[in-house]
Design an enzyme around this catalytic site. Structure first.
Site, PDB file in Angstrom:
ATOM      1  N   ASP A 260       0.820  -1.221   0.000  1.00 22.17           N
ATOM      2  CA  ASP A 260       0.000   0.000   0.000  1.00 22.17           C
ATOM      3  C   ASP A 260       0.853   1.270   0.000  1.00 22.17           C
ATOM      4  OD1 ASP A 260      -2.294  -1.697   0.340  1.00 22.17           O
ATOM      5  OD2 ASP A 260      -1.812  -1.802   2.475  1.00 22.17           O
TER       6      ASP A 260
ATOM      7  N   LYS B  95       2.118   2.201  -4.948  1.00 16.52           N
ATOM      8  CA  LYS B  95       2.824   1.658  -6.128  1.00 16.52           C
ATOM      9  C   LYS B  95       2.053   1.935  -7.406  1.00 16.52           C
ATOM     10  CE  LYS B  95       2.938  -2.459  -4.454  1.00 16.52           C
ATOM     11  NZ  LYS B  95       2.557  -2.171  -3.080  1.00 16.52           N
ATOM     12  N   GLY B  96       0.713   1.863  -7.320  1.00 20.51           N
ATOM     13  CA  GLY B  96      -0.105   2.058  -8.511  1.00 20.51           C
ATOM     14  C   GLY B  96       0.262   3.328  -9.248  1.00 20.51           C
ATOM     15  N   LYS B  97       0.310   4.429  -8.533  1.00 21.04           N
ATOM     16  CA  LYS B  97       0.591   5.717  -9.168  1.00 21.04           C
ATOM     17  C   LYS B  97       2.014   5.748  -9.743  1.00 21.04           C
ATOM     18  CE  LYS B  97       1.607  10.488  -8.295  1.00 21.04           C
ATOM     19  NZ  LYS B  97       1.422  11.728  -7.583  1.00 21.04           N
TER      20      LYS B  97
ATOM     21  N   GLY C 184      -3.500  -4.719  -7.241  1.00 25.42           N
ATOM     22  CA  GLY C 184      -4.635  -4.014  -7.822  1.00 25.42           C
ATOM     23  C   GLY C 184      -4.356  -2.580  -8.168  1.00 25.42           C
ATOM     24  N   HIS C 185      -4.880  -2.206  -9.302  1.00 27.84           N
ATOM     25  CA  HIS C 185      -4.811  -0.815  -9.740  1.00 27.84           C
ATOM     26  C   HIS C 185      -6.223  -0.380 -10.047  1.00 27.84           C
ATOM     27  CE1 HIS C 185      -0.578  -0.826 -10.217  1.00 27.84           C
ATOM     28  NE2 HIS C 185      -0.571  -1.695 -11.183  1.00 27.84           N
TER      29      HIS C 185
ATOM     30  N   GLN D 101       2.589  -6.032  -3.536  1.00 28.86           N
ATOM     31  CA  GLN D 101       2.789  -6.106  -2.076  1.00 28.86           C
ATOM     32  C   GLN D 101       4.081  -5.371  -1.684  1.00 28.86           C
ATOM     33  OE1 GLN D 101       2.145  -9.582  -3.560  1.00 28.86           O
ATOM     34  NE2 GLN D 101       0.060  -8.845  -3.616  1.00 28.86           N
TER      35      GLN D 101
ATOM     36  N   GLY E 279     -12.859  -1.380   3.670  1.00 28.66           N
ATOM     37  CA  GLY E 279     -13.212  -0.357   4.649  1.00 28.66           C
ATOM     38  C   GLY E 279     -12.469  -0.506   5.968  1.00 28.66           C
TER      39      GLY E 279
ATOM     40  N   ASP F 229       2.557  14.819   1.129  1.00 27.68           N
ATOM     41  CA  ASP F 229       1.520  15.808   1.475  1.00 27.68           C
ATOM     42  C   ASP F 229       0.768  15.443   2.749  1.00 27.68           C
ATOM     43  OD1 ASP F 229       0.722  13.713  -0.465  1.00 27.68           O
ATOM     44  OD2 ASP F 229      -1.309  14.444  -0.078  1.00 27.68           O
TER      45      ASP F 229
HETATM   46  P1  GDP Z   1      -0.640   0.480  -3.773  1.00 26.54           P
HETATM   47  O1  GDP Z   1      -1.348  -0.828  -3.607  1.00 26.54           O
HETATM   48  O2  GDP Z   1       0.799   0.408  -3.374  1.00 26.54           O
HETATM   49  O3  GDP Z   1      -0.854   1.131  -5.107  1.00 26.54           O
HETATM   50  O4  GDP Z   1      -1.246   1.440  -2.696  1.00 26.54           O
HETATM   51  P2  GDP Z   1      -2.781   1.812  -2.399  1.00 26.54           P
HETATM   52  O5  GDP Z   1      -3.715   1.034  -3.234  1.00 26.54           O
HETATM   53  O6  GDP Z   1      -2.965   1.811  -0.946  1.00 26.54           O
HETATM   54  O7  GDP Z   1      -2.813   3.256  -3.021  1.00 26.54           O
HETATM   55  C1  GDP Z   1      -2.480   4.288  -2.365  1.00 26.54           C
HETATM   56  C2  GDP Z   1      -3.572   5.327  -2.388  1.00 26.54           C
HETATM   57  O8  GDP Z   1      -2.938   6.544  -2.150  1.00 26.54           O
HETATM   58  C3  GDP Z   1      -4.312   5.479  -3.699  1.00 26.54           C
HETATM   59  O9  GDP Z   1      -5.634   5.815  -3.420  1.00 26.54           O
HETATM   60  C4  GDP Z   1      -3.609   6.657  -4.370  1.00 26.54           C
HETATM   61  O10 GDP Z   1      -4.458   7.439  -5.174  1.00 26.54           O
HETATM   62  C5  GDP Z   1      -3.175   7.465  -3.196  1.00 26.54           C
HETATM   63  N1  GDP Z   1      -1.916   8.172  -3.392  1.00 26.54           N
HETATM   64  C6  GDP Z   1      -0.823   7.787  -4.114  1.00 26.54           C
HETATM   65  N2  GDP Z   1       0.154   8.698  -4.007  1.00 26.54           N
HETATM   66  C7  GDP Z   1      -0.321   9.693  -3.211  1.00 26.54           C
HETATM   67  C8  GDP Z   1       0.231  10.909  -2.710  1.00 26.54           C
HETATM   68  O11 GDP Z   1       1.359  11.274  -2.969  1.00 26.54           O
HETATM   69  N3  GDP Z   1      -0.571  11.647  -1.878  1.00 26.54           N
HETATM   70  C9  GDP Z   1      -1.828  11.270  -1.548  1.00 26.54           C
HETATM   71  N4  GDP Z   1      -2.517  12.063  -0.728  1.00 26.54           N
HETATM   72  N5  GDP Z   1      -2.386  10.128  -2.009  1.00 26.54           N
HETATM   73  C10 GDP Z   1      -1.648   9.356  -2.814  1.00 26.54           C
END
Ligand code: GDP
Length: 433
Positions: free
Chosen positions: A13, A16-18, A40-41, A228, A305, A336
């Site tokens: 979490d 990584k998606g972004k 998941g993305h 993961q 949730g 941020d």
């Molecule tokens: P992943 O599984 O590693 O992609 O992580 P998550 O599914 O938990 O995604 C992280 C969440 O944080 C997503 O809803 C993103 O839109 C959000 N997110 C990613 N980068 C940032 C950031 O720099 N700032 C904020 N506020 N949200 C972010």
């Protein structure tokens, strides 16, 4: 031209998606090498001027770019039904027009129906929520791989072989299901369901290992997309609170068949703080209003949730992650979220009850649970930083925080994310030059 691995540096979490989406733009080929449909993305893309949401659990998000090839390598465990659902959802939206955009390794293991059932039954029996999310069958599928009982994608395409393989495995699985009080699965039904999937998947199946190898030799830009996080690696994480696969950079070598020397860089993704889902030791976890601030402001709730535990960034754990993955760059996300705090803390090591100090975690969860974090306290900042696009424009305290991370970890920062949007990013170094 480069082959880069993108790895979650914490407990998953990390955002990584972004980051993967951003780097995907520069890559010709995106490769998944471990895990299954427990990643998941959620992608929001403009199609004909209308924002459309697409959720992908297995297929890399690079599939939205028609000029890229996405590879599901043999280290991934493939649920044929989920795969077909994703293919259908993509085609419905006008993506994946050419079969050549997706390559599925013929030697990837298949998640069988009994894997899903067993996963659910075990979960119910232990009453614990595991890492792999309820009932997806990922853990049991990897167990069978190690137990030399895997049924592979290639078996799906050969009816006689499939029948033989299922005949060899199903009786033992049915005995197990019955031990849990579940009805046995019907042999013919299992075969029929798999044979229904076969022609849908067949056009995408091939020798993924050789394809990736040749792409590297031709100097294509490759992105190996981890799922993961490091501390959840089955061998290198805080066992037993781990996932079933190798989430670290070496997982890309084993899971895609790439020699370590062919990989040019490994980017570790870390949040500016820390979160952890489910059980397991979490030295910097906070039960106070700061933990709540991080949870609310970072929207740290799982898709079901469930609130994630949140706390200060753990550089001791990251130091370990940097060492075992060989990070060549760091992507720091959600900076941020730290805005608005008087002070920010960095865990630089731990102290055990006897007063001994440690610069890295001890993986035994019972030992790690007794460790107290040693913090360095830094000044916080109050400004909204989501509009900042260059490091120099960040508040001095935020710059100081990043520079401490870089110094403590001895890894340069490649990217800083200051908001969920693609544009809310500070690119410090382009890993694909
Ligand atoms: P992943 O599984 O590693 O992609 O992580 P998550 O599914 O938990 O995604 C992280 C969440 O944080 C997503 O809803 C993103 O839109 C959000 N997110 C990613 N980068 C940032 C950031 O720099 N700032 C904020 N506020 N949200 C972010």
């Amino acid at each position: 031209m480069a082959a880069n691995v993108i790895i979650g540096a914490q407990w998953g979490d990390e955002g990584k998606g972004k980051v993967v989406d951003l780097y995907t733009e520069f890559a010709d080929i995106v490769v998944r090498f471990q895990g299954g449909n427990n990643a998941g993305h959620t992608l929001v893309v403009q199609k004909d001027g209308v924002p459309q949401k697409t959720v992908l659990h297995l297929i890399p998000s690079g599939i939205l770019h028609s000029d890229k090839t996405c590879v599901i390598a043999h280290g991934v465990v493939v649920d044929p039904e989920i795969l077909i659902q994703e293919i259908d959802a993509l085609r419905l939206r006008g993506y994946l027009e050419r079969d050549e955009q997706l390559l599925i390794a013929e030697d990837a293991s298949i998640i069988m129906p009994y894997h899903r059932v067993l996963d659910t039954l075990r979960e119910a029996a232990t009453g614990e929520e595991q890492m792999d999310s309820v009932g997806r069958g990922i853990g049991p599928c990897y167990e069978d791989k190690v137990g030399r009982r895997s049924i592979f994608v290639r078996d799906l395409l050969d009816e006689a072989r499939l029948v033989e393989r299922v005949r060899a495995t199903l009786p033992e699985k049915n005995a197990l299901l019955q031990w849990y009080g579940h009805a046995p699965l019907d042999f013919n039904q299992v075969i029929d369901d798999l044979l229904d999937c076969a022609p849908r998947i067949a056009p995408f199946v091939g020798n993924a290992n050789r394809f990736v190898h040749e792409a590297i030799s031709r100097g294509r830009n490759i992105l190996f997309e981890g799922a993961q996080g490091t501390m959840l690696d089955v061998s290198l994480g805080t066992y037993p609170f781990v996932t079933a696969s190798h989430t670290t950079s070496a997982g890309a070598c084993v899971g895609a068949g790439v020699a370590p020397a062919r990989i040019d860089g490994t980017i570790g993704i870390t949040k500016a703080y820390c979160s952890r889902v489910g059980a397991g030791p979490f030295p910097t976890g906070l039960d106070d209003e700061i933990g709540q601030h991080l949870r609310d402001s970072g929207k740290e709730y799982s898709s079901t949730g469930r609130a994630r535990r949140c706390g200060w960034i753990d550089v001791a754990a990251l130091r370990y992650a940097a060492r075992v993955n060989g990070f060549t760059g760091l992507a720091v996300t959600k900076l941020d979220v730290l805005s608005g705090l008087d002070n920010v803390k960095i865990c630089v090591g731990y102290r055990d009850p006897g007063g001994n100090e440690y610069s890295e975690p001890i993986l035994d969860p019972e030992v790690l649970a007794t460790f107290e974090p040693i913090y360095e306290v830094l000044p916080g900042w109050r400004e909204d930083i989501s509009d900042v696009r260059v490091l120099e424009e960040l508040p001095a305290a935020a710059r100081h925080f990043l520079s401490c991370l870089q110094t403590l970890l001895e890894v340069p920062i490649a990217l800083v994310s200051v908001g969920p949007k693609r544009s809310e990013t500070i690119v410090v170094q382009n890993i694909y030059r």
